[in-house]
Design a protein around this motif. Structure first.
Motif, PDB file in Angstrom:
ATOM      1  N   PHE A  92      16.052 -26.536 -23.749  1.00 22.96           N
ATOM      2  CA  PHE A  92      17.426 -26.129 -23.432  1.00 22.96           C
ATOM      3  C   PHE A  92      16.831 -24.699 -22.910  1.00 22.96           C
ATOM      4  O   PHE A  92      17.731 -24.616 -21.867  1.00 22.96           O
ATOM      5  N   ILE A  93      15.912 -23.860 -23.311  1.00 22.17           N
ATOM      6  CA  ILE A  93      15.996 -22.970 -23.185  1.00 22.17           C
ATOM      7  C   ILE A  93      15.356 -22.431 -21.743  1.00 22.17           C
ATOM      8  O   ILE A  93      15.838 -21.539 -20.994  1.00 22.17           O
ATOM      9  N   THR A  94      13.939 -23.623 -21.269  1.00 22.00           N
ATOM     10  CA  THR A  94      13.666 -23.466 -19.775  1.00 22.00           C
ATOM     11  C   THR A  94      14.668 -23.955 -19.208  1.00 22.00           C
ATOM     12  O   THR A  94      15.109 -23.331 -17.924  1.00 22.00           O
ATOM     13  N   GLY A  95      15.332 -24.889 -19.693  1.00 17.85           N
ATOM     14  CA  GLY A  95      16.533 -25.826 -17.884  1.00 17.85           C
ATOM     15  C   GLY A  95      16.831 -23.981 -18.016  1.00 17.85           C
ATOM     16  O   GLY A  95      17.555 -24.099 -16.615  1.00 17.85           O
ATOM     17  N   TRP A  96      17.530 -23.737 -19.089  1.00 19.84           N
ATOM     18  CA  TRP A  96      18.724 -22.683 -18.615  1.00 19.84           C
ATOM     19  C   TRP A  96      18.432 -21.108 -18.174  1.00 19.84           C
ATOM     20  O   TRP A  96      18.140 -20.634 -17.447  1.00 19.84           O
ATOM     21  N   THR A  97      17.033 -21.433 -18.673  1.00 23.24           N
ATOM     22  CA  THR A  97      16.436 -19.890 -18.362  1.00 23.24           C
ATOM     23  C   THR A  97      15.991 -20.419 -16.574  1.00 23.24           C
ATOM     24  O   THR A  97      15.897 -19.046 -15.935  1.00 23.24           O
TER      25      THR A  97
END
Length: 450
Positions: A92-97
């Motif tokens: 979640f964090i990687t994708g949106w970042t």
């Protein structure tokens, strides 16, 4: 996600030359054409060593990414591997970042493109250029992923030709010991004006921030896995060619520039490429370079539209974004994800209309730092993969593992520490850390909604 959405697959329309040129396009941007002047001013000839060091660690990061992709080429992108080896929260964090990385970079480049167009059309409002470019590139990306590959190949070829022309002309001038202004072109210019480290270690260390900025986007090959005709062959080929490209394009162009012009005579108010072409006697140097940097901005925006749409698609298939973004067109393109990302880019049109572009210095700084965070996550993901699969991928194993993986991870972490001590990057670093904290808790809210 419904059965129909699960069965839909991205089109494998990207050919070998597309993957190669996408990798080149990711490695060459406005950071080289426009940012190299301030980098040279900061470090002098030692900038050559900076590019070499960062280039080596970027190569190891790409090899780690390559081994991940080659371990299962049915995965859509590196974000799928983050989910597999680091868990749902990090996905979640990687994708949106990563989505935010490319959006903010595209906003900065779109603003720059509006400025570049005014060189030829001085009365053109600055917001018109970004508006036309967004619409054009969105339509190109919606038609077919192969057309995206063709556009990116063309953009990359223009940048490559400009660099090769500089290196070739520089080589001829060095051999002929040609007179340029009050000096002569010679390799001794690399050491005759204060030595190879004229600004000392502080200037050398400071240059890493600008050099890393020049490499952001190099990992975009990791988003093409699901749309490559022959990933087993094309992705290793593109990644293994990186050392040659780094040596030729970055190090070669820096040597040529500083051999022709003593580093302390290169001004930061115009591109070193312009200064060299003018010194050679090409009076239309400014117009030529303006076309090249406009192409670089178009390339970055084209890459951003592709990358953000695929990031949203990967998030949606992992149930970390609305399921609408996982739907594909009859050309197997994630058009809903593409249209949403393009719509966000229209914000930059409004900003160019109502306010000055100074805000984009912070935006691009945040983007660069977020890219480094993404690289660190890729390396952590690779380490987790090798812990579960000690033998790795036989045909594309990470060289010198595990030392190379840990050294690369520590190097990029050290870059973040350096950025924390630089006044111009301290605020963007705080913004980036804040973004990660927001995403960390946003994941819990997303999970509750599910």
């Amino acid at each position: 996600m419904d059965k129909k959405t699960q069965d839909e697959k991205l089109s494998r329309s990207l050919k070998s030359r597309h993957i190669t040129m996408i990798a080149i396009g990711g490695a060459i941007g406005t950071g080289l054409f426009l940012g190299s002047g301030s980098a040279i001013h900061s470090a002098g000839p030692s900038i050559i060593l900076s590019y070499l060091i960062v280039g080596i660690f970027c190569f190891f990061m790409m090899r780690a990414l390559g081994e991940l992709i080659m371990s299962d080429t049915s995965k859509h992108s590196f974000i799928d591997f983050v989910k597999l080896y680091l868990g749902d929260r990090m996905e979640f964090i990687t994708g949106w970042t990563y989505w935010s990385c490319w959006l903010s970079l595209a906003m900065a480049d779109l603003t720059a493109s509006g400025i570049y167009l005014r060189y030829w059309f001085p009365h053109l409002p600055q917001w018109v250029g970004p508006l036309v470019i967004i619409i054009l590139l969105m339509l190109v990306n919606m038609i077919d992923v192969g057309l995206f590959g063709e556009f990116e190949s063309a953009f990359s070829m223009i940048k490559v030709f400009a660099i090769l022309a500089l290196i070739a002309l520089g080589g001829i001038m060095i051999i002929m010991h040609a007179k340029v202004g009050s000096s002569h072109a010679s390799l001794v210019n690399l050491v005759n004006h204060g030595g190879f480290f004229p600004t000392g270690m502080p200037g050398f260390v400071r240059s890493f921030q600008m050099v890393v900025f020049a490499f952001v986007g190099i990992e975009m090959v990791g988003l093409t896995a699901g749309e490559t005709k022959d990933p087993q062959k094309d992705i290793p080929k593109a990644i293994n060619a990186l050392p040659l490209r780094i040596g030729l394009f970055y190090i070669g162009s820096m040597i040529a520039i500083m051999a022709i012009y003593p580093w302390n005579k290169i001004v930061t108010t115009s591109s070193p490429f312009v200064q060299v072409f003018r010194g050679i006697g090409i009076t239309s140097a400014a117009a030529i370079l303006n076309f090249v940097v406009l192409t670089a901005a178009l390339s970055a925006t084209n890459s951003a539209i592709f990358s953000t749409s695929r990031s949203l698609y990967a998030l949606a298939t992992g149930r970390n974004a609305p399921q609408r973004f996982a739907k594909l067109s009859n050309k197997a393109v994630p058009n809903y994800a593409l249209q949403f990302s393009s719509a966000i880019l229209f914000v930059v049109v409004i900003l160019n209309y109502v306010m000055p572009a100074g805000i984009f210095n912070i935006v691009s700084g945040v983007s660069t730092i977020n890219f480094i965070f993404v690289w660190l996550i890729i390396l952590a993901c690779h380490l987790a993969y090798r812990r579960q699969h000690p033998s790795g991928v036989t045909q594309f194993r990470m060289p010198a593992y595990p030392a190379s993986s840990w050294l690369t991870l520590l190097f990029f972490a050290l870059i973040l520490v350096i950025l924390a001590f630089l006044p111009e990057t301290r605020v963007p670093l705080i913004f980036s850390v804040g973004w990660f904290i927001v995403l960390f808790f946003a994941y819990d809210l997303s999970k509750k909604r599910k």
